[in-house]
Design a protein around this motif. Structure first.
Motif, PDB file in Angstrom:
ATOM      1  N   LEU A  49       0.867  -1.181   0.000  1.00  0.00           N
ATOM      2  CA  LEU A  49       0.000   0.000   0.000  1.00  0.00           C
ATOM      3  C   LEU A  49       0.900   1.225   0.000  1.00  0.00           C
ATOM      4  CD1 LEU A  49      -2.770   1.376   0.357  1.00  0.00           C
ATOM      5  CD2 LEU A  49      -2.419   1.149   2.820  1.00  0.00           C
ATOM      6  N   LEU A  50       0.840   2.008  -1.078  1.00  0.00           N
ATOM      7  CA  LEU A  50       1.653   3.222  -1.151  1.00  0.00           C
ATOM      8  C   LEU A  50       1.106   4.252  -0.173  1.00  0.00           C
ATOM      9  CD1 LEU A  50       2.319   3.763  -4.960  1.00  0.00           C
ATOM     10  CD2 LEU A  50       3.816   2.754  -3.254  1.00  0.00           C
ATOM     11  N   TYR A  93       5.218   5.358 -10.584  1.00  0.00           N
ATOM     12  CA  TYR A  93       5.860   4.322  -9.783  1.00  0.00           C
ATOM     13  C   TYR A  93       4.834   3.338  -9.254  1.00  0.00           C
ATOM     14  CZ  TYR A  93       9.985   7.222  -9.900  1.00  0.00           C
ATOM     15  OH  TYR A  93      11.059   7.936 -10.333  1.00  0.00           O
ATOM     16  N   ALA A  94       5.249   2.091  -9.159  1.00  0.00           N
ATOM     17  CA  ALA A  94       4.470   1.034  -8.514  1.00  0.00           C
ATOM     18  C   ALA A  94       5.455   0.150  -7.773  1.00  0.00           C
ATOM     19  CB  ALA A  94       3.690   0.224  -9.546  1.00  0.00           C
ATOM     20  N   VAL A  95       4.971  -0.534  -6.745  1.00  0.00           N
ATOM     21  CA  VAL A  95       5.814  -1.399  -5.929  1.00  0.00           C
ATOM     22  C   VAL A  95       5.147  -2.764  -5.828  1.00  0.00           C
ATOM     23  CG1 VAL A  95       6.854  -1.710  -3.641  1.00  0.00           C
ATOM     24  CG2 VAL A  95       6.630   0.586  -4.603  1.00  0.00           C
ATOM     25  N   THR A  96       5.941  -3.825  -5.889  1.00  0.00           N
ATOM     26  CA  THR A  96       5.445  -5.172  -5.647  1.00  0.00           C
ATOM     27  C   THR A  96       6.182  -5.747  -4.439  1.00  0.00           C
ATOM     28  OG1 THR A  96       7.047  -6.214  -7.131  1.00  0.00           O
ATOM     29  CG2 THR A  96       4.900  -5.615  -8.081  1.00  0.00           C
ATOM     30  N   ALA A  97       5.550  -6.696  -3.767  1.00  0.00           N
ATOM     31  CA  ALA A  97       6.174  -7.381  -2.634  1.00  0.00           C
ATOM     32  C   ALA A  97       6.661  -8.743  -3.102  1.00  0.00           C
ATOM     33  CB  ALA A  97       5.169  -7.538  -1.503  1.00  0.00           C
ATOM     34  N   THR A 110      -0.558   2.430  -9.052  1.00  0.00           N
ATOM     35  CA  THR A 110       0.501   3.244  -9.661  1.00  0.00           C
ATOM     36  C   THR A 110       0.254   4.715  -9.345  1.00  0.00           C
ATOM     37  OG1 THR A 110       0.749   1.651 -11.433  1.00  0.00           O
ATOM     38  CG2 THR A 110       1.620   3.849 -11.840  1.00  0.00           C
ATOM     39  N   GLU A 111       1.300   5.389  -8.905  1.00  0.00           N
ATOM     40  CA  GLU A 111       1.218   6.818  -8.578  1.00  0.00           C
ATOM     41  C   GLU A 111       2.238   7.581  -9.408  1.00  0.00           C
ATOM     42  OE1 GLU A 111      -0.833   8.410  -6.522  1.00  0.00           O
ATOM     43  OE2 GLU A 111      -1.824   6.640  -5.696  1.00  0.00           O
TER      44      GLU A 111
END
Length: 114
Positions: A49-50, A93-97, A110-111
């Protein structure tokens, strides 16, 4: 057939004929996530969660052992922490775990950041 290969890297690290340099700058210039071995148990964690932006730092909450940061859909880096200092410029940007066996979650929302 599955298996591992072990070998002595002393000669490679000595960089004869610039081979180690070429590996670093040509063949392995971009980051990558270690492939999941089908014989190793595990499952993808929940997506991170961003959090709201704080200056030029991307922050998130997640349950992975490491995380992958994507810039404009391309893997930028992997890291163990839950924050990343953004490079200059306007990008999405997006992040994965990732779990300990490299199973990757779906991406966060995505932000776009400046």
């Amino acid at each position: 057939m599955n298996g591992d290969i072990l070998y002595n890297t002393t000669t490679l690290l000595a960089n004869p004929l610039g081979f180690a340099d070429r590996l670093r700058t040509d063949l392995y210039a971009k980051p990558a996530i270690v492939p999941v071995r089908p014989t190793v148990a595990g499952h993808a964690p929940l997506p991170p969660l961003l959090l709201p932006s704080h200056g030029n730092t991307l922050r998130w909450i997640g349950f992975g052992t490491s995380y992958a940061v994507y810039q404009d859909g391309q893997l930028l880096t992997t890291l163990r922490g839950t924050s990343f200092t953004l490079p200059p410029g306007r990008h999405s940007y997006a992040v994965t775990a990732l779990d300990r066996t490299h199973h990757e979650s779906r991406p966060s929302i995505t932000e776009e950041y400046r």
